[in-house]
Design a protein around this motif. Structure first.
Motif, PDB file in Angstrom:
ATOM      1  N   LYS A  30       0.824  -1.202   0.000  1.00  0.00           N
ATOM      2  CA  LYS A  30       0.000   0.000   0.000  1.00  0.00           C
ATOM      3  C   LYS A  30       0.868   1.265   0.000  1.00  0.00           C
ATOM      4  N   GLU A  31       2.000   1.213   0.693  1.00  0.00           N
ATOM      5  CA  GLU A  31       2.944   2.334   0.626  1.00  0.00           C
ATOM      6  C   GLU A  31       3.546   2.450  -0.777  1.00  0.00           C
ATOM      7  N   GLU A  32       3.845   1.283  -1.356  1.00  0.00           N
ATOM      8  CA  GLU A  32       4.413   1.234  -2.715  1.00  0.00           C
ATOM      9  C   GLU A  32       3.453   1.848  -3.725  1.00  0.00           C
ATOM     10  N   LEU A  33       2.176   1.447  -3.665  1.00  0.00           N
ATOM     11  CA  LEU A  33       1.165   1.993  -4.573  1.00  0.00           C
ATOM     12  C   LEU A  33       0.985   3.490  -4.349  1.00  0.00           C
ATOM     13  N   ARG A  34       0.959   3.891  -3.097  1.00  0.00           N
ATOM     14  CA  ARG A  34       0.769   5.304  -2.774  1.00  0.00           C
ATOM     15  C   ARG A  34       1.918   6.154  -3.322  1.00  0.00           C
ATOM     16  N   GLU A  35       3.155   5.730  -3.068  1.00  0.00           N
ATOM     17  CA  GLU A  35       4.318   6.518  -3.492  1.00  0.00           C
ATOM     18  C   GLU A  35       4.437   6.577  -5.011  1.00  0.00           C
ATOM     19  N   LEU A  66      -6.342   4.836  -2.957  1.00  0.00           N
ATOM     20  CA  LEU A  66      -4.967   4.340  -2.937  1.00  0.00           C
ATOM     21  C   LEU A  66      -4.063   5.256  -2.118  1.00  0.00           C
ATOM     22  N   LEU A  67      -4.298   6.558  -2.209  1.00  0.00           N
ATOM     23  CA  LEU A  67      -3.517   7.487  -1.393  1.00  0.00           C
ATOM     24  C   LEU A  67      -3.807   7.274   0.091  1.00  0.00           C
ATOM     25  N   SER A  68      -5.022   6.829   0.402  1.00  0.00           N
ATOM     26  CA  SER A  68      -5.407   6.563   1.793  1.00  0.00           C
ATOM     27  C   SER A  68      -5.015   5.156   2.244  1.00  0.00           C
ATOM     28  N   LYS A  69      -4.441   4.380   1.335  1.00  0.00           N
ATOM     29  CA  LYS A  69      -4.028   2.996   1.618  1.00  0.00           C
ATOM     30  C   LYS A  69      -5.214   2.132   2.045  1.00  0.00           C
ATOM     31  N   MET A  89      -4.176  -1.647 -11.739  1.00  0.00           N
ATOM     32  CA  MET A  89      -3.438  -1.166 -10.572  1.00  0.00           C
ATOM     33  C   MET A  89      -2.027  -1.730 -10.523  1.00  0.00           C
ATOM     34  N   THR A  90      -1.796  -2.862 -11.210  1.00  0.00           N
ATOM     35  CA  THR A  90      -0.444  -3.427 -11.221  1.00  0.00           C
ATOM     36  C   THR A  90       0.564  -2.473 -11.859  1.00  0.00           C
ATOM     37  N   ALA A  91       0.085  -1.564 -12.716  1.00  0.00           N
ATOM     38  CA  ALA A  91       0.983  -0.591 -13.351  1.00  0.00           C
ATOM     39  C   ALA A  91       1.552   0.392 -12.339  1.00  0.00           C
ATOM     40  N   LEU A  92       0.939   0.469 -11.159  1.00  0.00           N
ATOM     41  CA  LEU A  92       1.424   1.371 -10.114  1.00  0.00           C
ATOM     42  C   LEU A  92       2.398   0.679  -9.168  1.00  0.00           C
ATOM     43  N   LEU A  93       2.654  -0.608  -9.392  1.00  0.00           N
ATOM     44  CA  LEU A  93       3.613  -1.340  -8.570  1.00  0.00           C
ATOM     45  C   LEU A  93       5.036  -1.135  -9.085  1.00  0.00           C
ATOM     46  N   ASP A  94       6.035  -1.389  -8.214  1.00  0.00           N
ATOM     47  CA  ASP A  94       7.422  -1.398  -8.681  1.00  0.00           C
ATOM     48  C   ASP A  94       7.579  -2.495  -9.725  1.00  0.00           C
ATOM     49  N   GLU A  95       8.435  -2.253 -10.716  1.00  0.00           N
ATOM     50  CA  GLU A  95       8.544  -3.246 -11.785  1.00  0.00           C
ATOM     51  C   GLU A  95       9.063  -4.583 -11.269  1.00  0.00           C
ATOM     52  N   TRP A  96      10.042  -4.564 -10.367  1.00  0.00           N
ATOM     53  CA  TRP A  96      10.610  -5.793  -9.814  1.00  0.00           C
ATOM     54  C   TRP A  96      10.722  -5.669  -8.295  1.00  0.00           C
ATOM     55  N   ILE A  97      10.496  -6.757  -7.573  1.00  0.00           N
ATOM     56  CA  ILE A  97      10.765  -6.798  -6.132  1.00  0.00           C
ATOM     57  C   ILE A  97      11.504  -8.090  -5.802  1.00  0.00           C
ATOM     58  N   PRO A  98      12.327  -8.070  -4.735  1.00  0.00           N
ATOM     59  CA  PRO A  98      13.043  -9.290  -4.334  1.00  0.00           C
ATOM     60  C   PRO A  98      12.196 -10.142  -3.399  1.00  0.00           C
ATOM     61  N   VAL A  99      12.321 -11.457  -3.518  1.00  0.00           N
ATOM     62  CA  VAL A  99      11.672 -12.393  -2.594  1.00  0.00           C
ATOM     63  C   VAL A  99      12.682 -13.472  -2.227  1.00  0.00           C
ATOM     64  N   PRO A 181      -2.675 -16.175   0.705  1.00  0.00           N
ATOM     65  CA  PRO A 181      -1.282 -16.078   1.169  1.00  0.00           C
ATOM     66  C   PRO A 181      -0.272 -16.057   0.025  1.00  0.00           C
ATOM     67  N   LYS A 182      -0.576 -16.776  -1.070  1.00  0.00           N
ATOM     68  CA  LYS A 182       0.345 -16.785  -2.210  1.00  0.00           C
ATOM     69  C   LYS A 182       0.359 -15.443  -2.941  1.00  0.00           C
ATOM     70  N   SER A 183      -0.636 -14.595  -2.643  1.00  0.00           N
ATOM     71  CA  SER A 183      -0.673 -13.250  -3.229  1.00  0.00           C
ATOM     72  C   SER A 183      -0.031 -12.219  -2.312  1.00  0.00           C
ATOM     73  N   ASN A 184       0.656 -12.677  -1.267  1.00  0.00           N
ATOM     74  CA  ASN A 184       1.339 -11.758  -0.355  1.00  0.00           C
ATOM     75  C   ASN A 184       2.246 -10.798  -1.130  1.00  0.00           C
ATOM     76  N   ARG A 185       2.201  -9.529  -0.730  1.00  0.00           N
ATOM     77  CA  ARG A 185       2.952  -8.443  -1.387  1.00  0.00           C
ATOM     78  C   ARG A 185       2.424  -8.188  -2.808  1.00  0.00           C
ATOM     79  N   GLY A 186       1.124  -8.432  -2.973  1.00  0.00           N
ATOM     80  CA  GLY A 186       0.506  -8.194  -4.266  1.00  0.00           C
ATOM     81  C   GLY A 186      -0.911  -7.685  -4.118  1.00  0.00           C
ATOM     82  N   ILE A 187      -1.621  -7.651  -5.249  1.00  0.00           N
ATOM     83  CA  ILE A 187      -3.024  -7.219  -5.303  1.00  0.00           C
ATOM     84  C   ILE A 187      -3.873  -8.466  -5.477  1.00  0.00           C
ATOM     85  N   PHE A 188      -4.886  -8.606  -4.623  1.00  0.00           N
ATOM     86  CA  PHE A 188      -5.767  -9.761  -4.737  1.00  0.00           C
ATOM     87  C   PHE A 188      -7.197  -9.285  -4.933  1.00  0.00           C
ATOM     88  N   VAL A 189      -7.857  -9.833  -5.969  1.00  0.00           N
ATOM     89  CA  VAL A 189      -9.208  -9.407  -6.348  1.00  0.00           C
ATOM     90  C   VAL A 189     -10.181 -10.561  -6.175  1.00  0.00           C
TER      91      VAL A 189
END
Length: 516
Positions: A30-35, A66-69, A89-99, A181-189
């Motif tokens: 939510k911070e990632e999307l907001r920023e 999204l600004l309100s998280k 909304m995925t377009a507002l995510l960082d392109e890559w993240i480490p796991v 849980p498999k959608s952790n650190r992602g968007i789930f619809v």
């Protein structure tokens, strides 16, 4: 180019030590999307592309959420781009993240949640391997259906895993995580949330609020990092199910969607979404008039007493209708061996299957029948648009009198046309007629070409012929002449003559529709 270089750079980072040295800083989704949204707004970049008609309504609401998280509930009828908004909304995510490499729940290397990741890091320390996932992999979606279980969404004990690892069912490592849980650190619809059974909705309470996950007696504390987006149809609350109150209370922003408010927005959506091949685009011309008639059908359907307003009339109706209209013209051209053609008004009979398959009828509509309702909607669309192009026949009867004066007669521009039919003439336009023969047939009607040239002097031959055909359909919609749709043609006659002429048995068999 810069993005490719960045992708190459991050893929050189393969361990937690290298990740720490890179200056990586963990942050919630939510911070990632907001920023990232803030950056786009400051740069005045488009946040949601291809979403027409929501620029001043839905999109600002989503941006504020999204600004309100906030977790979000899209509430609206079918075909209102609810799921499309969520996917974008995925377009507002960082392109890559480490796991953490091998993690089932996309563990952050610097803030792991699962037992697997914690044990791996405890064993290997900063040499623990990491991997990178693209933002396109950080989106999960589930259609709520009555057969969805808690195990599907949250997880369950996996006996096969227990047997292979030789573990007891009391060991946390035998858990098979569900889609959430498999959608952790992602968007789930979750689409059509009211269709989800109440007991399944209850299982989402703590995930949204506290991050607690209950699986077969395991008390897990997994503060999952997820943006939840739900969609629902308002009618679903009373028709098929409801959103349980405690769950609805935990969804911070409820956003109402809507259908296009203007014909221009509707035209832009259909133009954008219609799937036409290159051959169709090259060989079939579609006038602005025909496009507007198709869009008007949807507007008429949404206001029709025969159509269930609670079910809605999706934008997919006009998209399918547009594609069918082009295909009807293309088929005719192929049969007639013509290199190119245009969509005529009579080709719009070919859009009826697109209408009947996209509308839900109320009882009165069922009594009329889907085909009859669809033809009436098309006729109403012609009537509405006719007044935008030519003098409205309703206003031609008599000019409003001044005080104490007699009503003044108004010159009737359609007099020559209706007079031609009054003399006993009729026009039978075959659906499969080639363009040249159709144009010649239209020119045979007295006054028709003169009216079009007077109103649209700039029109070329084919444009003028299309407008001439439109005039006939328009006059029929205002009951100035008669129109009958037969199996293979559309027939125009004088109104009174057609009323007093007794139909033959063959006519009754062939006739499918009489608009008047």
């Amino acid at each position: 180019m810069a993005q490719d270089k960045k992708a190459m750079d991050i893929k050189r980072i393969n361990t937690i030590r290298e990740l720490k040295e890179s200056g990586y800083r963990p942050r919630s989704i939510k911070e990632e999307l907001r920023e990232n949204l803030i950056k786009k707004l400051q740069a005045q970049e488009e946040t949601f592309s291809g979403i027409v008609g929501y620029e001043e309504t839905v999109i600002p609401d989503v941006e504020r959420a999204l600004l309100s998280k906030h977790n979000i509930l899209f509430l609206g009828l079918r075909g209102q781009a609810k799921t499309r908004m969520a996917r974008q909304m995925t377009a507002l995510l960082d392109e890559w993240i480490p796991v953490v490499a091998g993690s089932d729940i996309n563990d952050d290397p610097l803030a792991p949640l699962s037992r697997y990741s914690k044990e791996l890091i405890a064993e290997k320390g900063d040499d623990a391997p990491i991997e990178w996932i693209h933002r396109s992999q950080r989106y999960g979606e589930k259609l709520a259906t009555p057969d969805v279980t808690v195990a599907d969404l949250i997880g369950d004990v996996d006996p096969i895993k227990a047997a292979n690892l030789r573990l007891s069912f009391a060991d946390e490592r035998v858990i098979h995580y569900g889609i959430i849980p498999k959608s952790n650190r992602g968007i789930f619809v979750i689409n059509e949330l009211p269709d989800l059974q109440a007991r399944i909705q209850v299982a989402l309470f703590n995930i949204l609020e506290e991050g607690d996950v209950q699986i077969r007696g395991f008390k897990l504390r997994l503060p999952l990092d997820i943006l939840f987006v739900f969609t629902a149809n308002p009618e679903d609350y009373t028709n098929r199910g409801s959103i349980v109150t405690p769950l609805k209370d935990r969804i911070q922003s409820q956003i109402l969607t809507h259908y296009p408010k203007s014909l221009e927005d509707a035209l832009a959506i259909t133009e954008q979404e219609a799937d036409l091949g290159d051959r169709q685009k090259e060989s079939v011309a579609v006038s602005d008039l025909v496009k507007r008639l198709i869009e008007q059908v949807a507007f008429e359907a949404r206001a029709s007493e025969f159509v269930d307003k609670k079910s809605g009339v999706s934008a997919r109706l006009t998209i399918s209708a547009f594609e069918n209209a082009v295909s009807a013209a293309e088929r005719r051209a192929l049969v007639n061996r013509e290199d190119n053609t245009q969509v005529w008004i009579s080709d719009l009979v070919g859009i009826i299957p697109s209408i009947t398959g996209k509308i839900e009828l109320v009882y009165e509509g069922e009594q009329e029948g889907p085909y009859q309702v669809a033809m009436n909607l098309l006729n109403k669309a012609i009537r509405t648009q006719f007044a935008q192009y030519f003098p409205n026949p309703e206003t031609l009867k008599k000019r409003a009198p001044r005080k104490g004066a007699a009503p003044e007669p108004v010159e009737n521009p359609y007099k020559a046309i209706t007079g031609w039919f009054d003399k006993g003439n009729h026009l039978n336009l075959l659906f499969g007629l080639n363009d040249r023969d159709k144009i010649n047939a239209l020119y045979a009607v007295d006054g028709l070409h003169a009216l079009v040239k007077k109103t649209f002097g700039h029109a070329n031959e084919k444009e003028a012929a299309l407008l001439m055909e439109f005039v006939l359909h328009g006059l029929a919609s205002y009951s100035l002449i008669s129109k009958k749709i037969l199996d293979t043609s559309v027939e125009f006659k004088d109104l009174m003559g057609s009323m007093f002429t007794m139909p033959t048995a063959a006519d009754e068999e062939d006739e499918e529709e009489d608009f008047n």
